[in-house]
Design an enzyme around this catalytic site. Structure first.
Site, PDB file in Angstrom:
ATOM      1  N   LEU A 163     -14.605 -11.428  13.815  1.00 15.30           N
ATOM      2  CA  LEU A 163     -14.828 -10.829  15.643  1.00 15.30           C
ATOM      3  C   LEU A 163     -15.486  -9.342  15.939  1.00 15.30           C
ATOM      4  N   GLY A 164     -15.821  -9.569  14.727  1.00 10.62           N
ATOM      5  CA  GLY A 164     -16.766  -7.767  15.343  1.00 10.62           C
ATOM      6  C   GLY A 164     -15.526  -6.883  15.776  1.00 10.62           C
TER       7      GLY A 164
ATOM      8  N   LEU B 171      16.433 -10.645  -3.852  1.00  5.61           N
ATOM      9  CA  LEU B 171      14.832 -10.634  -4.091  1.00  5.61           C
ATOM     10  C   LEU B 171      15.117 -12.083  -3.905  1.00  5.61           C
TER      11      LEU B 171
ATOM     12  N   GLY C 171      20.477  -2.986   2.403  1.00  7.77           N
ATOM     13  CA  GLY C 171      19.861  -2.058   1.671  1.00  7.77           C
ATOM     14  C   GLY C 171      19.624  -1.383   0.431  1.00  7.77           C
TER      15      GLY C 171
ATOM     16  N   ASP D 116     -13.056  -8.558  10.655  1.00 12.16           N
ATOM     17  CA  ASP D 116     -14.600  -7.994  10.616  1.00 12.16           C
ATOM     18  C   ASP D 116     -15.290  -8.533  11.500  1.00 12.16           C
TER      19      ASP D 116
ATOM     20  N   GLU E 106       9.182  -6.119  -1.101  1.00 15.00           N
ATOM     21  CA  GLU E 106      10.054  -7.129  -1.545  1.00 15.00           C
ATOM     22  C   GLU E 106       9.190  -7.282  -3.322  1.00 15.00           C
ATOM     23  N   GLY E 107       8.989  -5.990  -3.493  1.00 14.44           N
ATOM     24  CA  GLY E 107       8.219  -6.145  -4.679  1.00 14.44           C
ATOM     25  C   GLY E 107       6.614  -5.722  -4.209  1.00 14.44           C
TER      26      GLY E 107
ATOM     27  N   ILE F 240      14.271   0.266   5.780  1.00 17.33           N
ATOM     28  CA  ILE F 240      15.670  -0.354   5.836  1.00 17.33           C
ATOM     29  C   ILE F 240      15.082  -1.173   7.301  1.00 17.33           C
TER      30      ILE F 240
ATOM     31  N   SER G 186      10.379   0.728  -6.329  1.00 14.23           N
ATOM     32  CA  SER G 186       9.939  -0.238  -7.523  1.00 14.23           C
ATOM     33  C   SER G 186      10.804  -0.179  -7.882  1.00 14.23           C
TER      34      SER G 186
HETATM   35  P1  TGC Z   1      15.516  -6.596 -15.459  1.00 13.41           P
HETATM   36  O1  TGC Z   1      15.706  -6.184 -16.593  1.00 13.41           O
HETATM   37  O2  TGC Z   1      14.204  -7.298 -15.268  1.00 13.41           O
HETATM   38  O3  TGC Z   1      16.446  -7.088 -14.541  1.00 13.41           O
HETATM   39  C1  TGC Z   1      18.246  -7.196 -14.714  1.00 13.41           C
HETATM   40  C2  TGC Z   1      18.679  -8.632 -14.550  1.00 13.41           C
HETATM   41  O4  TGC Z   1      18.070  -8.742 -13.080  1.00 13.41           O
HETATM   42  C3  TGC Z   1      18.381  -9.915 -13.765  1.00 13.41           C
HETATM   43  N1  TGC Z   1      16.563 -10.739 -12.046  1.00 13.41           N
HETATM   44  C4  TGC Z   1      16.722 -11.223 -12.094  1.00 13.41           C
HETATM   45  N2  TGC Z   1      17.630 -12.025 -10.929  1.00 13.41           N
HETATM   46  C5  TGC Z   1      17.214 -13.203 -10.253  1.00 13.41           C
HETATM   47  N3  TGC Z   1      16.136 -12.885  -9.916  1.00 13.41           N
HETATM   48  C6  TGC Z   1      15.005 -11.689  -9.708  1.00 13.41           C
HETATM   49  N4  TGC Z   1      14.157 -11.826  -9.460  1.00 13.41           N
HETATM   50  C7  TGC Z   1      15.702 -10.784 -11.391  1.00 13.41           C
HETATM   51  N5  TGC Z   1      14.710  -9.849 -11.852  1.00 13.41           N
HETATM   52  C8  TGC Z   1      15.195 -10.187 -12.999  1.00 13.41           C
HETATM   53  C9  TGC Z   1      17.414 -10.490 -15.249  1.00 13.41           C
HETATM   54  O5  TGC Z   1      18.069 -11.448 -15.925  1.00 13.41           O
HETATM   55  C10 TGC Z   1      18.689  -9.219 -15.488  1.00 13.41           C
HETATM   56  O6  TGC Z   1      20.211 -10.202 -15.514  1.00 13.41           O
HETATM   57  P2  TGC Z   1      21.134  -9.602 -16.828  1.00 13.41           P
HETATM   58  O7  TGC Z   1      22.320 -10.531 -16.769  1.00 13.41           O
HETATM   59  O8  TGC Z   1      20.833  -9.959 -17.921  1.00 13.41           O
HETATM   60  O9  TGC Z   1      21.304  -8.540 -16.217  1.00 13.41           O
HETATM   61  O10 TGC Z   1      15.662  -5.937 -14.737  1.00 13.41           O
HETATM   62  P3  TGC Z   1      14.089  -4.710 -14.777  1.00 13.41           P
HETATM   63  O11 TGC Z   1      14.572  -3.061 -14.512  1.00 13.41           O
HETATM   64  O12 TGC Z   1      13.626  -4.235 -15.687  1.00 13.41           O
HETATM   65  O13 TGC Z   1      13.299  -5.220 -13.071  1.00 13.41           O
HETATM   66  C11 TGC Z   1      11.995  -4.690 -13.231  1.00 13.41           C
HETATM   67  C12 TGC Z   1      11.242  -4.990 -11.827  1.00 13.41           C
HETATM   68  C13 TGC Z   1      10.133  -3.938 -10.972  1.00 13.41           C
HETATM   69  C14 TGC Z   1      10.931  -6.352 -12.073  1.00 13.41           C
HETATM   70  C15 TGC Z   1      12.586  -5.152 -10.557  1.00 13.41           C
HETATM   71  O14 TGC Z   1      12.877  -3.666 -11.107  1.00 13.41           O
HETATM   72  C16 TGC Z   1      11.960  -4.354  -9.245  1.00 13.41           C
HETATM   73  O15 TGC Z   1      12.056  -6.300  -8.619  1.00 13.41           O
HETATM   74  N6  TGC Z   1      11.658  -3.953  -8.461  1.00 13.41           N
HETATM   75  C17 TGC Z   1      11.088  -4.082  -6.755  1.00 13.41           C
HETATM   76  C18 TGC Z   1      11.845  -3.962  -5.881  1.00 13.41           C
HETATM   77  C19 TGC Z   1      11.758  -4.231  -4.614  1.00 13.41           C
HETATM   78  O16 TGC Z   1      11.569  -5.901  -4.752  1.00 13.41           O
HETATM   79  N7  TGC Z   1      12.645  -4.190  -3.824  1.00 13.41           N
HETATM   80  C20 TGC Z   1      12.747  -5.073  -2.479  1.00 13.41           C
HETATM   81  C21 TGC Z   1      13.359  -4.433  -1.689  1.00 13.41           C
HETATM   82  S1  TGC Z   1      14.366  -5.379  -0.038  1.00 13.41           S
HETATM   83  C22 TGC Z   1      13.048  -5.673   0.438  1.00 13.41           C
HETATM   84  O17 TGC Z   1      11.731  -5.086   0.636  1.00 13.41           O
HETATM   85  C23 TGC Z   1      12.858  -6.461   2.084  1.00 13.41           C
HETATM   86  S2  TGC Z   1      11.657  -6.619   2.476  1.00 13.41           S
HETATM   87  C24 TGC Z   1      12.152  -7.908   3.993  1.00 13.41           C
HETATM   88  C25 TGC Z   1      11.758  -7.799   5.449  1.00 13.41           C
HETATM   89  O18 TGC Z   1      11.784  -7.187   6.109  1.00 13.41           O
HETATM   90  O19 TGC Z   1      11.556  -9.176   4.962  1.00 13.41           O
HETATM   91  P1  FAD Z   2       7.225   3.170  -4.575  1.00 12.59           P
HETATM   92  O1  FAD Z   2       7.920   2.510  -5.684  1.00 12.59           O
HETATM   93  O2  FAD Z   2       6.831   4.920  -4.684  1.00 12.59           O
HETATM   94  O3  FAD Z   2       5.349   2.440  -5.647  1.00 12.59           O
HETATM   95  C1  FAD Z   2       4.168   3.130  -5.497  1.00 12.59           C
HETATM   96  C2  FAD Z   2       3.147   2.775  -5.503  1.00 12.59           C
HETATM   97  O4  FAD Z   2       3.505   3.054  -7.153  1.00 12.59           O
HETATM   98  C3  FAD Z   2       3.119   1.522  -5.746  1.00 12.59           C
HETATM   99  O5  FAD Z   2       1.868   1.067  -5.322  1.00 12.59           O
HETATM  100  C4  FAD Z   2       3.585   0.461  -6.680  1.00 12.59           C
HETATM  101  O6  FAD Z   2       3.127  -0.345  -6.696  1.00 12.59           O
HETATM  102  C5  FAD Z   2       2.671   1.533  -8.282  1.00 12.59           C
HETATM  103  N1  FAD Z   2       3.414   1.100  -8.799  1.00 12.59           N
HETATM  104  C6  FAD Z   2       4.894   1.107  -8.847  1.00 12.59           C
HETATM  105  N2  FAD Z   2       5.468   1.038 -10.486  1.00 12.59           N
HETATM  106  C7  FAD Z   2       4.485   0.851 -11.102  1.00 12.59           C
HETATM  107  C8  FAD Z   2       4.091   0.546 -11.823  1.00 12.59           C
HETATM  108  N3  FAD Z   2       5.212   0.091 -13.397  1.00 12.59           N
HETATM  109  N4  FAD Z   2       2.620   1.080 -12.603  1.00 12.59           N
HETATM  110  C9  FAD Z   2       1.923   0.937 -12.115  1.00 12.59           C
HETATM  111  N5  FAD Z   2       1.468   0.970 -10.420  1.00 12.59           N
HETATM  112  C10 FAD Z   2       3.179   0.485 -10.226  1.00 12.59           C
HETATM  113  N6  FAD Z   2      13.718  -2.146   1.359  1.00 12.59           N
HETATM  114  C11 FAD Z   2      14.770  -3.133   1.340  1.00 12.59           C
HETATM  115  O7  FAD Z   2      15.841  -1.948   0.817  1.00 12.59           O
HETATM  116  N7  FAD Z   2      15.464  -3.595   2.196  1.00 12.59           N
HETATM  117  C12 FAD Z   2      14.711  -3.971   3.923  1.00 12.59           C
HETATM  118  O8  FAD Z   2      15.283  -4.096   4.603  1.00 12.59           O
HETATM  119  C13 FAD Z   2      13.049  -3.551   3.740  1.00 12.59           C
HETATM  120  N8  FAD Z   2      12.406  -3.103   4.435  1.00 12.59           N
HETATM  121  C14 FAD Z   2      11.363  -2.805   4.562  1.00 12.59           C
HETATM  122  C15 FAD Z   2       9.881  -2.902   5.478  1.00 12.59           C
HETATM  123  C16 FAD Z   2       8.267  -2.486   5.392  1.00 12.59           C
HETATM  124  C17 FAD Z   2       7.746  -2.555   6.182  1.00 12.59           C
HETATM  125  C18 FAD Z   2       8.649  -1.652   4.471  1.00 12.59           C
HETATM  126  C19 FAD Z   2       7.506  -1.518   4.235  1.00 12.59           C
HETATM  127  C20 FAD Z   2       9.878  -1.306   3.253  1.00 12.59           C
HETATM  128  C21 FAD Z   2      11.113  -2.804   2.664  1.00 12.59           C
HETATM  129  N9  FAD Z   2      11.757  -1.943   2.275  1.00 12.59           N
HETATM  130  C22 FAD Z   2      12.515  -2.128   2.112  1.00 12.59           C
HETATM  131  C23 FAD Z   2      11.108  -1.397   1.322  1.00 12.59           C
HETATM  132  C24 FAD Z   2      10.166  -1.909  -0.352  1.00 12.59           C
HETATM  133  O9  FAD Z   2      11.188  -3.230  -0.974  1.00 12.59           O
HETATM  134  C25 FAD Z   2       9.640  -1.219  -0.912  1.00 12.59           C
HETATM  135  O10 FAD Z   2       8.498   0.444   0.179  1.00 12.59           O
HETATM  136  C26 FAD Z   2       8.751  -1.303  -1.896  1.00 12.59           C
HETATM  137  O11 FAD Z   2       9.788  -1.455  -3.281  1.00 12.59           O
HETATM  138  C27 FAD Z   2       8.195   0.190  -2.855  1.00 12.59           C
HETATM  139  O12 FAD Z   2       8.892   0.770  -2.624  1.00 12.59           O
HETATM  140  P2  FAD Z   2       8.392   2.496  -2.493  1.00 12.59           P
HETATM  141  O13 FAD Z   2       7.363   2.126  -0.981  1.00 12.59           O
HETATM  142  O14 FAD Z   2       9.508   3.430  -3.129  1.00 12.59           O
HETATM  143  O15 FAD Z   2       7.133   2.415  -3.631  1.00 12.59           O
END
Ligand code: TGC
Ligand code: FAD
Length: 390
Positions: free
Chosen positions: A345-346, A246, A137, A343, A370-371, A170, A145
């Site tokens: 496959l029609g 992540l 979570g 597409d 995952e971003g 989640i 994001s």
């Molecule tokens: P930022 O200032 O860049 O970094 C904060 C601290 O974190 C470190 N760091 C990382 N460490 C490991 N791996 C990475 N990829 C890292 N990126 C940054 C960084 O060095 C720093 O460390 P420290 O020691 O200096 O404190 O943080 P930010 O707020 O500027 O980050 C920006 C951004 C947009 C890149 C980040 O917030 C982000 O990646 N947002 C996307 C969130 C996301 O991907 N959520 C996914 C939720 S889980 C999910 O979707 C599961 S789906 C799974 C499934 O069903 O398969």
């Molecule tokens: P938002 O963050 O609201 O983004 C909306 C739009 O704005 C996107 O197009 C994005 O690219 C764009 N955007 C954001 N920031 C910027 C910027 N700076 N400039 C320009 N455009 C921008 N999360 C978990 O924690 N655990 C899980 O297990 C998990 N599983 C998932 C399973 C599914 C099926 C799905 C759909 C999502 C899951 N997620 C999970 C959540 C997932 O990680 C988020 O959906 C994702 O990180 C995007 O967040 P959001 O949906 O709130 O979109």
């Protein structure tokens, strides 16, 4: 003499770059997908049902927490083997790969990397055996994001923590016995292992999904959920905790969409050879061959990208920006290919009798979670310019 035909799904013979063990892992998971997943997955997707009956075999093949050492009941495989597991599972369905990604990279990994020895011993063997399922979570309803803007918080109360907040989207939420929940504390973001039967914890399944239908997706609600300090992951504080998880999961996701794209390409190579229009097979048209060639080019590029990433990972040198580049490239590659195959496959492409539309719909989630694609592009942009555009 005619040259030997290349494998259309592996034009550069990337398989020859794998170790014997990696090839064995790929073959074992590939067989499982062919024999157990493909016969049922179209119906499971139609019925919006995660096939829980596959969990015991997924576990017995060693696919859960595959890279974690054997001491914890896991298989201790290489990062490349983990990638191949993701590729083969997603050749079946992204929902199955999601299940394994979350269990392995988002729940077992933080317990292994940030947990105490007691926590590792308590959870990892049972999670490897599929006896305990976990969810992760991080995302909240107001914007996934930007997880730094987290509202869920945990307050110390004697020897306990009291957690309040909500998580959204989640994976595995309603399947899970434990949730790794990330919450703000006075000391920054921390992770907590929350048994899902704890008073005040609710998981509510999200319905009406047109994507990842063969996967459980839930909203989590935490209303004064009380856990002992022994459930806090003691070895990390700050956003780097969840972002570190992540990075592991995103790495696997770079491989998964290769499998989805291969499944789609294979299907249309077969289909266009058989379908006759205007007196010749569809495959005899230049416009079709150009599309197939472009798909093979993009799959080959993705395979080489993920393999090199895996080698960097196994050498301990993989950087998050490199993972972002590959996650962005490979998801974009796969969704474009799946849509184009649909597409070609029609009309037949609009039902789940063929796989392209299922993969195309699933990949809408894979390119978002995952971003998002934009997030990963901006991570690469930040690396190139040194300027944070978030
Ligand atoms: P930022 O200032 O860049 O970094 C904060 C601290 O974190 C470190 N760091 C990382 N460490 C490991 N791996 C990475 N990829 C890292 N990126 C940054 C960084 O060095 C720093 O460390 P420290 O020691 O200096 O404190 O943080 P930010 O707020 O500027 O980050 C920006 C951004 C947009 C890149 C980040 O917030 C982000 O990646 N947002 C996307 C969130 C996301 O991907 N959520 C996914 C939720 S889980 C999910 O979707 C599961 S789906 C799974 C499934 O069903 O398969
Ligand atoms: P938002 O963050 O609201 O983004 C909306 C739009 O704005 C996107 O197009 C994005 O690219 C764009 N955007 C954001 N920031 C910027 C910027 N700076 N400039 C320009 N455009 C921008 N999360 C978990 O924690 N655990 C899980 O297990 C998990 N599983 C998932 C399973 C599914 C099926 C799905 C759909 C999502 C899951 N997620 C999970 C959540 C997932 O990680 C988020 O959906 C994702 O990180 C995007 O967040 P959001 O949906 O709130 O979109």
């Amino acid at each position: 003499m005619a040259a030997a035909r290349l494998n259309p799904l592996d034009l550069y013979d990337v398989r020859s770059l794998l170790s014997d063990e990696e090839r064995m892992v790929q073959d074992a998971v590939g067989r499982f997908v062919d024999e157990k997943v493909l016969p049922i997955i179209g119906d499971a997707f139609d019925q919006a049902r995660f096939p829980t009956e596959l969990i015991p075999e997924i576990a017995s093949l060693g696919l859960l927490g595959a890279t974690i050492p054997e001491k914890y009941g896991c298989a201790g495989m290489s990062g490349v083997s983990y990638g191949l597991i993701c590729q083969e599972l997603e050749r079946g369905d992204s929902g199955l790969r999601s299940f394994a990604s979350v269990q392995s990279s988002l729940v077992m990994y933080p317990i292994y990397a940030y947990g105490s020895e007691e926590q590792r011993m308590e959870y990892l063997p049972k999670m490897a055996a599929g006896e305990i399922i976990g969810c992760f979570g991080l995302t909240e309803p107001h914007g996934g994001s930007d997880p730094a803007n987290m509202k869920t918080h945990a307050k110390k109360d004697g020897g306990d923590w009291v957690i309040n907040g909500a998580k959204m989207w989640i994976t595995n939420g309603n399947l899970a016995q434990i949730a790794v929940v990330w919450a703000q504390t006075e000391d920054g973001i921390q992770g907590f292992i929350v048994p899902t039967d704890t008073k005040g914890f609710t998981a509510q399944q999200i319905h009406k999904k047109m994507s990842l239908r063969a996967s459980v997706t839930s909203a989590l609600f935490l209303d004064n959920v009380r856990v002992p300090d022994a459930n806090r992951l003691p070895n990390v504080k700050g956003l780097k905790g969840p972002l570190g998880c992540l990075t592991q999961a995103r790495y696997g996701i770079t491989w998964g969409p290769i499998g989805a794209a291969q499944a789609c390409l294979k299907e249309v190579i077969d289909y266009t050879a058989e379908r006759v229009l205007f007196g010749r097979p569809l495959a005899a048209n230049q416009a079709i061959q150009l599309k197939l060639a472009d798909m093979a080019r993009r799959i080959t590029t993705a395979q080489l990208l993920s393999l090199q990433l895996g080698r960097l990972k196994d050498a301990g040198a993989m950087q998050p920006t490199q993972v972002s580049l590959a996650k962005w490239n490979n998801c974009r590659m796969a969704i474009d290919i799946a849509r184009q195959c649909r597409d070609i496959l029609g009309g037949a492409g609009i039902t789940t009798e063929h796989t392209a539309i299922r993969h195309a719909l699933n990949l809408e989630s894979v390119i978002t979670y995952e971003g998002t694609e934009t997030v990963h592009e901006l991570v690469v942009g930040r690396e190139l310019t040194g300027i944070n555009a978030f």
